[in-house]
Scaffold this motif. Structure first.
Motif, PDB file in Angstrom:
ATOM      1  N   UNK A  83      21.976  13.160 -41.010  1.00  0.00           N
ATOM      2  CA  UNK A  83      20.798  12.889 -40.207  1.00  0.00           C
ATOM      3  C   UNK A  83      19.532  12.842 -41.037  1.00  0.00           C
ATOM      4  N   UNK A  84      18.415  12.421 -40.432  1.00  0.00           N
ATOM      5  CA  UNK A  84      17.144  12.373 -41.159  1.00  0.00           C
ATOM      6  C   UNK A  84      16.528  13.758 -41.264  1.00  0.00           C
ATOM      7  N   UNK A  85      15.583  13.958 -42.182  1.00  0.00           N
ATOM      8  CA  UNK A  85      14.906  15.250 -42.262  1.00  0.00           C
ATOM      9  C   UNK A  85      14.168  15.549 -40.967  1.00  0.00           C
ATOM     10  N   UNK A  86      14.085  16.802 -40.625  1.00  0.00           N
ATOM     11  CA  UNK A  86      13.402  17.205 -39.397  1.00  0.00           C
ATOM     12  C   UNK A  86      12.190  18.051 -39.763  1.00  0.00           C
ATOM     13  N   UNK A  87      11.269  18.156 -38.844  1.00  0.00           N
ATOM     14  CA  UNK A  87      10.072  18.958 -39.070  1.00  0.00           C
ATOM     15  C   UNK A  87       9.607  19.503 -37.731  1.00  0.00           C
ATOM     16  N   UNK A  88       8.522  20.265 -37.746  1.00  0.00           N
ATOM     17  CA  UNK A  88       7.969  20.819 -36.519  1.00  0.00           C
ATOM     18  C   UNK A  88       7.182  19.726 -35.807  1.00  0.00           C
ATOM     19  N   UNK A  89       7.609  19.373 -34.606  1.00  0.00           N
ATOM     20  CA  UNK A  89       6.991  18.260 -33.889  1.00  0.00           C
ATOM     21  C   UNK A  89       5.875  18.769 -32.975  1.00  0.00           C
ATOM     22  N   UNK A  90       4.662  18.240 -33.209  1.00  0.00           N
ATOM     23  CA  UNK A  90       3.515  18.669 -32.429  1.00  0.00           C
ATOM     24  C   UNK A  90       3.592  18.270 -30.974  1.00  0.00           C
ATOM     25  N   UNK A  91       4.285  17.133 -30.687  1.00  0.00           N
ATOM     26  CA  UNK A  91       4.348  16.695 -29.287  1.00  0.00           C
ATOM     27  C   UNK A  91       5.095  17.692 -28.409  1.00  0.00           C
ATOM     28  N   UNK A  92       5.968  18.495 -29.002  1.00  0.00           N
ATOM     29  CA  UNK A  92       6.665  19.519 -28.228  1.00  0.00           C
ATOM     30  C   UNK A  92       5.676  20.579 -27.747  1.00  0.00           C
ATOM     31  N   UNK A  93       4.698  20.900 -28.606  1.00  0.00           N
ATOM     32  CA  UNK A  93       3.655  21.841 -28.202  1.00  0.00           C
ATOM     33  C   UNK A  93       2.877  21.290 -27.016  1.00  0.00           C
ATOM     34  N   UNK A  94       2.582  19.991 -27.064  1.00  0.00           N
ATOM     35  CA  UNK A  94       1.896  19.362 -25.943  1.00  0.00           C
ATOM     36  C   UNK A  94       2.713  19.419 -24.671  1.00  0.00           C
ATOM     37  N   UNK A  95       4.029  19.222 -24.797  1.00  0.00           N
ATOM     38  CA  UNK A  95       4.897  19.296 -23.619  1.00  0.00           C
ATOM     39  C   UNK A  95       4.920  20.698 -23.029  1.00  0.00           C
ATOM     40  N   UNK A  96       4.921  21.712 -23.903  1.00  0.00           N
ATOM     41  CA  UNK A  96       4.911  23.091 -23.423  1.00  0.00           C
ATOM     42  C   UNK A  96       3.594  23.393 -22.712  1.00  0.00           C
ATOM     43  N   UNK A  97       2.502  22.851 -23.215  1.00  0.00           N
ATOM     44  CA  UNK A  97       1.203  23.067 -22.581  1.00  0.00           C
ATOM     45  C   UNK A  97       1.188  22.498 -21.165  1.00  0.00           C
ATOM     46  N   UNK A  98       1.799  21.329 -20.987  1.00  0.00           N
ATOM     47  CA  UNK A  98       1.762  20.654 -19.688  1.00  0.00           C
ATOM     48  C   UNK A  98       2.738  21.291 -18.709  1.00  0.00           C
ATOM     49  N   UNK A  99       3.962  21.582 -19.187  1.00  0.00           N
ATOM     50  CA  UNK A  99       5.001  22.089 -18.287  1.00  0.00           C
ATOM     51  C   UNK A  99       4.981  23.599 -18.124  1.00  0.00           C
ATOM     52  N   UNK A 100       4.321  24.309 -19.058  1.00  0.00           N
ATOM     53  CA  UNK A 100       4.285  25.775 -19.052  1.00  0.00           C
ATOM     54  C   UNK A 100       5.666  26.384 -19.295  1.00  0.00           C
ATOM     55  N   UNK A 101       6.605  25.596 -19.814  1.00  0.00           N
ATOM     56  CA  UNK A 101       7.943  26.103 -20.129  1.00  0.00           C
ATOM     57  C   UNK A 101       7.966  26.599 -21.574  1.00  0.00           C
ATOM     58  N   UNK A 102       7.588  27.855 -21.776  1.00  0.00           N
ATOM     59  CA  UNK A 102       7.535  28.391 -23.122  1.00  0.00           C
ATOM     60  C   UNK A 102       8.624  29.394 -23.427  1.00  0.00           C
ATOM     61  N   UNK A 103       9.618  29.501 -22.558  1.00  0.00           N
ATOM     62  CA  UNK A 103      10.704  30.452 -22.772  1.00  0.00           C
ATOM     63  C   UNK A 103      11.644  29.934 -23.868  1.00  0.00           C
TER      64      UNK A 103
END
Length: 298
Positions: free
Chosen positions: A160-180
């Motif tokens: 697979x390709x290299x992976x990194x910390x994706x900032x858009x996931x932080x945005x999704x957590x902010x909107x959905x409030x699903x931080x568990x």
């Protein structure tokens, strides 16, 4: 230092989100411009309405609802090619590569790894601000960095390709409030399982650019907003020369796309501006408080 770096994480990819919303890919107009704006605007509007006015249950999945509504609209507009979905097999084993060790490439990547490591720290700080937890202390940056590095190694071992910390996931957590974290773990397991279903992968590939562009505009914007919130919560006084210099320099170099090349190694984006912020914060003196004379004069 953290606030402007988080802002750069969101703003540095704002161009990509806008291009997707306009139906552009690689500098080319992949989807009709007028249809792209209409479709991305509709997807964005549905996601915002659900996130703000939806029921408690709907607010957990506003992004899925927005993508679903945008996909249906794209089908009605004739912008979805369903032929690859029909041709894809129900079950398909992902393509694996035989791992090879190249020490020259590994040594070349060592200095380059500084940038994603710094971006990882910024991402951990950002998600900590969203969830109200200090992940730098528990479980600790040593463990989060080790986990990120292990993920890169596993991805490379299976081709697979290299992976990194994706900032858009932080945005999704902010909107959905699903931080568990447990929810994230099950979501990751679900994603791995779905990788073996060819039709599901073909379905994801068939989502038009404008649909995802409408979502990304919201996600990337929330990250930049989080960086601004970090500055406000920390009561950073931008009238102080030191703070003004750090914030201004970081935003300009990070968003402006500055690249510094040292031989065959290049530093840009979040990695560059984070190093710049750290150096400026280290060498610039703090402003001394004004002294008050006995008579009350300053």
């Amino acid at each position: 230092v953290i606030g402007p770096v988080i802002m750069v994480i969101g703003l540095s990819v704002a161009v990509v989100a806008s291009q997707m919303a306009m139906g552009q890919a690689g500098g080319n107009q992949a989807v009709d411009y007028a249809q792209s704006l209409l479709l991305s605007g509709f997807t964005f509007a549905v996601t915002v309405v659900v996130a703000v006015f939806g029921s408690k249950m709907m607010k957990l999945v506003p992004i899925l609802i927005g993508v679903g509504a945008g996909y249906v609209a794209a089908l009605l507009m004739g912008l979805v090619d369903t032929a690859p979905i029909a041709a894809a097999p129900w079950f398909a084993v992902p393509h694996f590569e035989t791992p090879q060790i190249n020490w020259q490439a590994a040594l070349f990547m060592l200095p380059v790894a500084i940038a994603p490591a710094i971006e990882h720290i910024g991402g951990v700080m950002a998600i900590g601000k969203v969830t109200g937890k200090d992940y730098a202390k528990d479980p600790g940056l040593d463990k989060t960095l080790a986990g990120d590095g292990l993920g890169v190694c596993v991805a490379g071992l299976i081709g697979g390709p290299p992976v990194t910390t994706y900032g858009e996931v932080t945005g999704a957590v902010m909107i959905t409030k699903n931080g568990n974290p447990k929810i994230m773990t099950w979501a990751a397991i679900f994603a791995i399982c779905m990788a073996f279903f060819g039709k599901f992968n073909a379905f994801l590939a068939s989502i038009p650019l404008p649909v995802m562009g409408g979502i990304m505009i919201l996600l990337f914007g929330t990250i930049a907003s989080l960086g601004l919130k970090t500055l406000i919560d920390a009561k950073v006084d931008l009238m102080q020369p030191k703070n003004l210099v750090i914030v201004s320099s970081v935003l300009t170099t990070g968003v402006g796309g500055m690249i510094i090349k040292l031989g065959s190694v290049s530093f840009a984006g979040v990695g560059l501006c984070a190093v710049l912020a750290i150096i400026l914060n280290w060498i610039l003196p703090d402003e001394k408080p004004a002294e008050t004379l006995p008579g009350g004069e300053i």
